[in-house]
Enzyme design. Structure first.
Site, mmCIF file in Angstrom:
data_model
loop_
_atom_site.group_PDB
_atom_site.id
_atom_site.type_symbol
_atom_site.label_atom_id
_atom_site.label_comp_id
_atom_site.label_asym_id
_atom_site.label_seq_id
_atom_site.Cartn_x
_atom_site.Cartn_y
_atom_site.Cartn_z
ATOM 1 N N ASP A 127 0.853 -1.192 0.000
ATOM 2 C CA ASP A 127 0.000 0.000 0.000
ATOM 3 C C ASP A 127 0.895 1.251 0.000
ATOM 4 O OD1 ASP A 127 -1.687 2.125 0.594
ATOM 5 O OD2 ASP A 127 -2.766 1.066 2.171
ATOM 6 N N ASP A 150 -7.578 4.838 -9.087
ATOM 7 C CA ASP A 150 -8.939 4.282 -9.071
ATOM 8 C C ASP A 150 -9.916 5.397 -8.686
ATOM 9 O OD1 ASP A 150 -8.191 1.568 -9.653
ATOM 10 O OD2 ASP A 150 -7.380 1.464 -7.622
ATOM 11 N N LYS A 224 -1.964 2.922 -23.431
ATOM 12 C CA LYS A 224 -2.942 2.220 -24.272
ATOM 13 C C LYS A 224 -4.355 2.490 -23.752
ATOM 14 C CE LYS A 224 -2.924 -2.298 -24.079
ATOM 15 N NZ LYS A 224 -2.266 -3.608 -24.036
HETATM 16 C C1 LIG Z 1 -6.839 2.526 -12.507
HETATM 17 S S1 LIG Z 1 -5.279 1.794 -12.243
HETATM 18 C C2 LIG Z 1 -4.200 2.864 -13.167
HETATM 19 C C3 LIG Z 1 -2.874 2.247 -13.474
HETATM 20 C C4 LIG Z 1 -1.853 3.127 -14.187
HETATM 21 N N1 LIG Z 1 -1.445 4.261 -13.366
HETATM 22 C C5 LIG Z 1 -2.332 3.593 -15.535
HETATM 23 O O1 LIG Z 1 -2.433 4.813 -15.737
HETATM 24 O O2 LIG Z 1 -2.591 2.753 -16.401
HETATM 25 C C6 LIG Z 1 -4.892 2.209 -10.554
HETATM 26 C C7 LIG Z 1 -3.803 1.341 -9.973
HETATM 27 O O3 LIG Z 1 -3.444 1.824 -8.692
HETATM 28 C C8 LIG Z 1 -3.181 0.732 -7.848
HETATM 29 N N2 LIG Z 1 -3.381 1.221 -6.456
HETATM 30 C C9 LIG Z 1 -4.500 1.764 -5.941
HETATM 31 N N3 LIG Z 1 -4.302 2.150 -4.665
HETATM 32 C C10 LIG Z 1 -3.026 1.828 -4.373
HETATM 33 C C11 LIG Z 1 -2.235 1.967 -3.196
HETATM 34 N N4 LIG Z 1 -2.727 2.518 -2.083
HETATM 35 N N5 LIG Z 1 -0.962 1.503 -3.222
HETATM 36 C C12 LIG Z 1 -0.455 0.945 -4.359
HETATM 37 N N6 LIG Z 1 -1.153 0.801 -5.514
HETATM 38 C C13 LIG Z 1 -2.420 1.230 -5.507
HETATM 39 C C14 LIG Z 1 -4.161 -0.343 -8.280
HETATM 40 O O4 LIG Z 1 -3.715 -1.629 -7.945
HETATM 41 C C15 LIG Z 1 -4.210 -0.118 -9.796
HETATM 42 O O5 LIG Z 1 -3.282 -0.938 -10.468
#
Ligand SMILES: C[S@@+](CC[C@H](N)C(=O)[O-])C[C@H]1O[C@@H](n2cnc3c(N)ncnc32)[C@H](O)[C@@H]1O
Length: 243
Positions: A127, A150, A224
């Site tokens: 996290d 997210d 992408k």
């Molecule tokens: C919607 S995806 C976007 C991924 C990438 N940044 C992109 O633009 O394609 C959000 C990512 O943030 C990660 N994530 C969300 N909260 C997180 C946290 N507290 N620590 C680490 N990763 C986190 C999720 O696992 C997910 O892979």
């Protein structure tokens, strides 16, 4: 377009994370099941020992981690690492640390780094809020990237958004003087939330000439997934705040 992570009652209500850690507070993510490919399994076995940051609670020594002293960028939630790889390949003079909780995505990142022979990338599987709180020294980052976090678009889920006043204060503490916090999202409502929350942080100033958003920085690769969003007619909002 960024979509909601799938949420099951089991995962959200669980007392422990899938790897057995006690769950603290509200998380911005739900660990997705996602199967690991054979290649990603190999990456975890063979590449993680050199690219991964071992578990621990002690503050990171970046110079020791990268074997040199260079400007540092941290990307939170790098997904499959598309932006991180493109940035690290374009800027061999900089070092890049990525934090992600999705293990197949980390596997994908490591495979791409191997293919491109990148030596300036390290990854951490945890996290990001905990990592910032415990392992990133204050004033140690030149840049912090939060691209397409997210969105948690349902109102009752807004508390799960990673961008909250306490998070932005934490980011500001970790940036070196002059360091920049960059965000991007394809959800207008989240963009407005980011703008409102970051604008309240006294330690940061908005880089936007109009006091709101900035043009897409040339340094941010179009992924992408963002291209697909554009084809569907979705907008993108970029924000940049300097310490
Ligand atoms: C919607 S995806 C976007 C991924 C990438 N940044 C992109 O633009 O394609 C959000 C990512 O943030 C990660 N994530 C969300 N909260 C997180 C946290 N507290 N620590 C680490 N990763 C986190 C999720 O696992 C997910 O892979």
């Amino acid at each position: 377009m960024t979509t909601e992570p799938e949420e099951t009652a089991d995962e959200v209500g669980a007392e422990t994370t899938p790897d057995g850690r006690p769950r603290r507070g509200i998380r911005s993510f739900v660990v997705r099941a996602g199967r690991m490919t054979v290649a990603q399994e190999r990456a975890w076995a063979e590449l993680w020992p050199s690219m991964g940051v071992p578990e621990g609670e002690e503050p990171l020594d970046f110079d020791a981690l990268f074997g040199r002293s260079a400007p540092r960028t941290l990307e939170i939630g790098f997904g499959n690492g598309e932006s991180l790889v493109a940035l690290a390949a374009a800027h061999p003079e900089r070092d890049y640390l990525g934090i992600e909780v999705h293990r197949p995505g980390i596997g994908h990142l490591m495979l791409r780094c191997e293919a491109e022979r990148l030596t300036n990338v390290r990854a951490l599987c945890r996290d990001a809020v905990e990592v910032l709180q415990r392992r990133i020294p204050d004033a140690s980052l030149d840049e912090l990237l939060l691209y397409f976090p997210d969105p948690w678009h349902k109102k009752r889920h807004h508390k799960r958004r990673i961008v909250q006043p306490a998070f932005v204060e934490l980011v500001a503490r970790k940036l070196a003087p002059g360091g920049v916090f960059r965000m991007a999202t394809d959800w207008q409502n989240y963009a407005e939330h980011m703008l409102a929350v970051a604008s309240q942080c006294a330690a940061l100033s908005n880089e936007s000439a109009t006091g709101d958003y900035v043009p897409r920085p040339a340094s941010r690769p179009v992924t992408k997934f963002e291209r697909r969003g554009h084809r569907l007619g979705h907008g993108t909002w970029d924000l940049a705040f300097r310490k």
